[in-house]
Design a protein around this motif. Sequence first.
Motif, PDB file in Angstrom:
ATOM      1  N   MET A   1       0.833  -1.186   0.000  1.00 26.61           N
ATOM      2  CA  MET A   1       0.000   0.000   0.000  1.00 26.61           C
ATOM      3  C   MET A   1       0.876   1.247   0.000  1.00 26.61           C
ATOM      4  O   MET A   1       1.821   1.357   0.762  1.00 26.61           O
ATOM      5  N   ALA A   2       0.581   2.176  -0.896  1.00 23.92           N
ATOM      6  CA  ALA A   2       1.351   3.406  -1.012  1.00 23.92           C
ATOM      7  C   ALA A   2       1.080   4.324   0.174  1.00 23.92           C
ATOM      8  O   ALA A   2       0.004   4.308   0.758  1.00 23.92           O
ATOM      9  N   GLU A   3       2.064   5.131   0.493  1.00 23.70           N
ATOM     10  CA  GLU A   3       1.924   6.097   1.575  1.00 23.70           C
ATOM     11  C   GLU A   3       1.012   7.240   1.138  1.00 23.70           C
ATOM     12  O   GLU A   3       1.055   7.688  -0.003  1.00 23.70           O
ATOM     13  N   ALA A   4       0.184   7.718   2.037  1.00 25.03           N
ATOM     14  CA  ALA A   4      -0.756   8.795   1.731  1.00 25.03           C
ATOM     15  C   ALA A   4      -0.094  10.161   1.903  1.00 25.03           C
ATOM     16  O   ALA A   4       0.869  10.318   2.655  1.00 25.03           O
ATOM     17  N   PHE A   5      -0.638  11.141   1.184  1.00 24.81           N
ATOM     18  CA  PHE A   5      -0.197  12.527   1.314  1.00 24.81           C
ATOM     19  C   PHE A   5      -1.402  13.437   1.130  1.00 24.81           C
ATOM     20  O   PHE A   5      -2.460  13.011   0.673  1.00 24.81           O
ATOM     21  N   LYS A   6      -1.256  14.692   1.470  1.00 24.96           N
ATOM     22  CA  LYS A   6      -2.349  15.668   1.409  1.00 24.96           C
ATOM     23  C   LYS A   6      -2.496  16.187  -0.019  1.00 24.96           C
ATOM     24  O   LYS A   6      -1.536  16.637  -0.629  1.00 24.96           O
ATOM     25  N   PHE A   7      -3.734  16.133  -0.542  1.00 22.99           N
ATOM     26  CA  PHE A   7      -4.042  16.686  -1.863  1.00 22.99           C
ATOM     27  C   PHE A   7      -5.212  17.642  -1.752  1.00 22.99           C
ATOM     28  O   PHE A   7      -6.205  17.329  -1.097  1.00 22.99           O
ATOM     29  N   GLU A   8      -5.074  18.792  -2.393  1.00 21.05           N
ATOM     30  CA  GLU A   8      -6.168  19.756  -2.443  1.00 21.05           C
ATOM     31  C   GLU A   8      -6.389  20.188  -3.887  1.00 21.05           C
ATOM     32  O   GLU A   8      -5.431  20.491  -4.606  1.00 21.05           O
ATOM     33  N   LEU A   9      -7.653  20.187  -4.285  1.00 16.89           N
ATOM     34  CA  LEU A   9      -8.066  20.687  -5.596  1.00 16.89           C
ATOM     35  C   LEU A   9      -8.989  21.861  -5.337  1.00 16.89           C
ATOM     36  O   LEU A   9     -10.049  21.708  -4.725  1.00 16.89           O
ATOM     37  N   VAL A  10      -8.558  23.036  -5.805  1.00 19.31           N
ATOM     38  CA  VAL A  10      -9.279  24.279  -5.519  1.00 19.31           C
ATOM     39  C   VAL A  10      -9.648  24.964  -6.825  1.00 19.31           C
ATOM     40  O   VAL A  10      -8.813  25.089  -7.723  1.00 19.31           O
ATOM     41  N   SER A  11     -10.906  25.377  -6.930  1.00 18.45           N
ATOM     42  CA  SER A  11     -11.336  26.189  -8.066  1.00 18.45           C
ATOM     43  C   SER A  11     -11.764  27.542  -7.496  1.00 18.45           C
ATOM     44  O   SER A  11     -11.928  27.674  -6.282  1.00 18.45           O
ATOM     45  N   PRO A  12     -11.970  28.544  -8.335  1.00 19.56           N
ATOM     46  CA  PRO A  12     -12.408  29.844  -7.805  1.00 19.56           C
ATOM     47  C   PRO A  12     -13.729  29.758  -7.036  1.00 19.56           C
ATOM     48  O   PRO A  12     -13.962  30.540  -6.128  1.00 19.56           O
ATOM     49  N   ARG A  14     -14.915  26.940  -5.289  1.00 17.02           N
ATOM     50  CA  ARG A  14     -14.919  26.170  -4.041  1.00 17.02           C
ATOM     51  C   ARG A  14     -13.734  25.222  -3.947  1.00 17.02           C
ATOM     52  O   ARG A  14     -13.021  24.994  -4.918  1.00 17.02           O
ATOM     53  N   LEU A  15     -13.580  24.655  -2.775  1.00 20.80           N
ATOM     54  CA  LEU A  15     -12.599  23.614  -2.515  1.00 20.80           C
ATOM     55  C   LEU A  15     -13.265  22.284  -2.861  1.00 20.80           C
ATOM     56  O   LEU A  15     -14.236  21.893  -2.226  1.00 20.80           O
ATOM     57  N   LEU A  16     -12.774  21.589  -3.895  1.00 22.04           N
ATOM     58  CA  LEU A  16     -13.395  20.337  -4.331  1.00 22.04           C
ATOM     59  C   LEU A  16     -12.868  19.128  -3.569  1.00 22.04           C
ATOM     60  O   LEU A  16     -13.625  18.202  -3.288  1.00 22.04           O
ATOM     61  N   VAL A  17     -11.562  19.138  -3.276  1.00 18.13           N
ATOM     62  CA  VAL A  17     -10.947  18.005  -2.584  1.00 18.13           C
ATOM     63  C   VAL A  17      -9.945  18.538  -1.572  1.00 18.13           C
ATOM     64  O   VAL A  17      -9.177  19.444  -1.874  1.00 18.13           O
ATOM     65  N   SER A  18      -9.951  17.948  -0.390  1.00 19.44           N
ATOM     66  CA  SER A  18      -8.942  18.212   0.617  1.00 19.44           C
ATOM     67  C   SER A  18      -8.877  16.970   1.485  1.00 19.44           C
ATOM     68  O   SER A  18      -9.641  16.835   2.441  1.00 19.44           O
ATOM     69  N   GLU A  19      -7.998  16.043   1.090  1.00 18.68           N
ATOM     70  CA  GLU A  19      -7.931  14.783   1.816  1.00 18.68           C
ATOM     71  C   GLU A  19      -6.608  14.068   1.590  1.00 18.68           C
ATOM     72  O   GLU A  19      -5.801  14.476   0.762  1.00 18.68           O
ATOM     73  N   ALA A  81      -7.114  25.280  -9.929  1.00 22.68           N
ATOM     74  CA  ALA A  81      -7.691  25.193 -11.263  1.00 22.68           C
ATOM     75  C   ALA A  81      -8.460  26.455 -11.619  1.00 22.68           C
ATOM     76  O   ALA A  81      -9.119  27.043 -10.769  1.00 22.68           O
ATOM     77  N   GLU A  82      -8.385  26.844 -12.886  1.00 29.75           N
ATOM     78  CA  GLU A  82      -9.188  27.970 -13.365  1.00 29.75           C
ATOM     79  C   GLU A  82     -10.668  27.617 -13.275  1.00 29.75           C
ATOM     80  O   GLU A  82     -11.509  28.458 -12.986  1.00 29.75           O
ATOM     81  N   SER A  83     -10.962  26.338 -13.529  1.00 25.87           N
ATOM     82  CA  SER A  83     -12.319  25.817 -13.441  1.00 25.87           C
ATOM     83  C   SER A  83     -12.198  24.318 -13.220  1.00 25.87           C
ATOM     84  O   SER A  83     -11.334  23.676 -13.821  1.00 25.87           O
ATOM     85  N   ALA A  84     -13.039  23.748 -12.360  1.00 24.56           N
ATOM     86  CA  ALA A  84     -12.980  22.311 -12.092  1.00 24.56           C
ATOM     87  C   ALA A  84     -14.351  21.789 -11.696  1.00 24.56           C
ATOM     88  O   ALA A  84     -15.136  22.501 -11.063  1.00 24.56           O
ATOM     89  N   VAL A  85     -14.617  20.537 -12.071  1.00 28.98           N
ATOM     90  CA  VAL A  85     -15.880  19.892 -11.741  1.00 28.98           C
ATOM     91  C   VAL A  85     -15.644  18.382 -11.735  1.00 28.98           C
ATOM     92  O   VAL A  85     -14.802  17.880 -12.480  1.00 28.98           O
ATOM     93  N   ALA A  86     -16.377  17.678 -10.886  1.00 28.98           N
ATOM     94  CA  ALA A  86     -16.290  16.219 -10.865  1.00 28.98           C
ATOM     95  C   ALA A  86     -16.788  15.682 -12.202  1.00 28.98           C
ATOM     96  O   ALA A  86     -17.763  16.206 -12.761  1.00 28.98           O
ATOM     97  N   VAL A  87     -16.132  14.638 -12.732  1.00 28.89           N
ATOM     98  CA  VAL A  87     -16.535  14.062 -14.018  1.00 28.89           C
ATOM     99  C   VAL A  87     -18.012  13.708 -14.013  1.00 28.89           C
ATOM    100  O   VAL A  87     -18.731  13.965 -14.980  1.00 28.89           O
ATOM    101  N   LYS A  88     -18.479  13.148 -12.908  1.00 33.19           N
ATOM    102  CA  LYS A  88     -19.891  12.743 -12.829  1.00 33.19           C
ATOM    103  C   LYS A  88     -20.843  13.936 -12.930  1.00 33.19           C
ATOM    104  O   LYS A  88     -22.008  13.771 -13.247  1.00 33.19           O
ATOM    105  N   ASP A  89     -20.339  15.148 -12.694  1.00 30.52           N
ATOM    106  CA  ASP A  89     -21.167  16.352 -12.737  1.00 30.52           C
ATOM    107  C   ASP A  89     -20.946  17.201 -13.995  1.00 30.52           C
ATOM    108  O   ASP A  89     -21.435  18.327 -14.065  1.00 30.52           O
TER     109      ASP A  89
END
Length: 135
Positions: A1-12, A14-19, A81-89
């Motif tokens: 199992m790979a070691e985890a690290f902090k990832f954040e995906l931010v668009s103007p 909202r914050l989409l991911v922080s985990e 990101a300049e713009s970001a959205v979940a693929v499902k959305d």
Amino acid sequence: MAEAFKFELVSPERLLVSEQVESVVIPGAEGEMTVMAHHAPVMTTIKPGVVTVKTASGGEERYVVFGGFADIVPAGCTLLAESAVAVKDVDRADLARRIQEAKEDAADAKDDQVRSKAEQFLSQLTTLESAILPA
């Protein structure tokens, strides 16, 4: 199992991911790159594409991004990101509108440099469309 690290995906908007995640594949300007824990420091621009996130819990999430940049350090990665959205959305109409605007920009270009840049963006959008939308 790979070691985890902090990832954040931010668009103007909202914050989409922080985990905590195991890996992130980002569409860097020079090509796709996979980021894992303890990655060498780097900053890169992002082209339109899909960001694939493998969460620490084992799940996978995908997000569409339209430009921006990523700041990668050994302890984590932040993608602004300049713009970001979940693929499902993804809004198919919005993607079609962006493609049409890019076609118009290429057709209306006053010089070769502007036309080339518009055609490159159009190519990225159509590649993105085929990658996320079923045939």
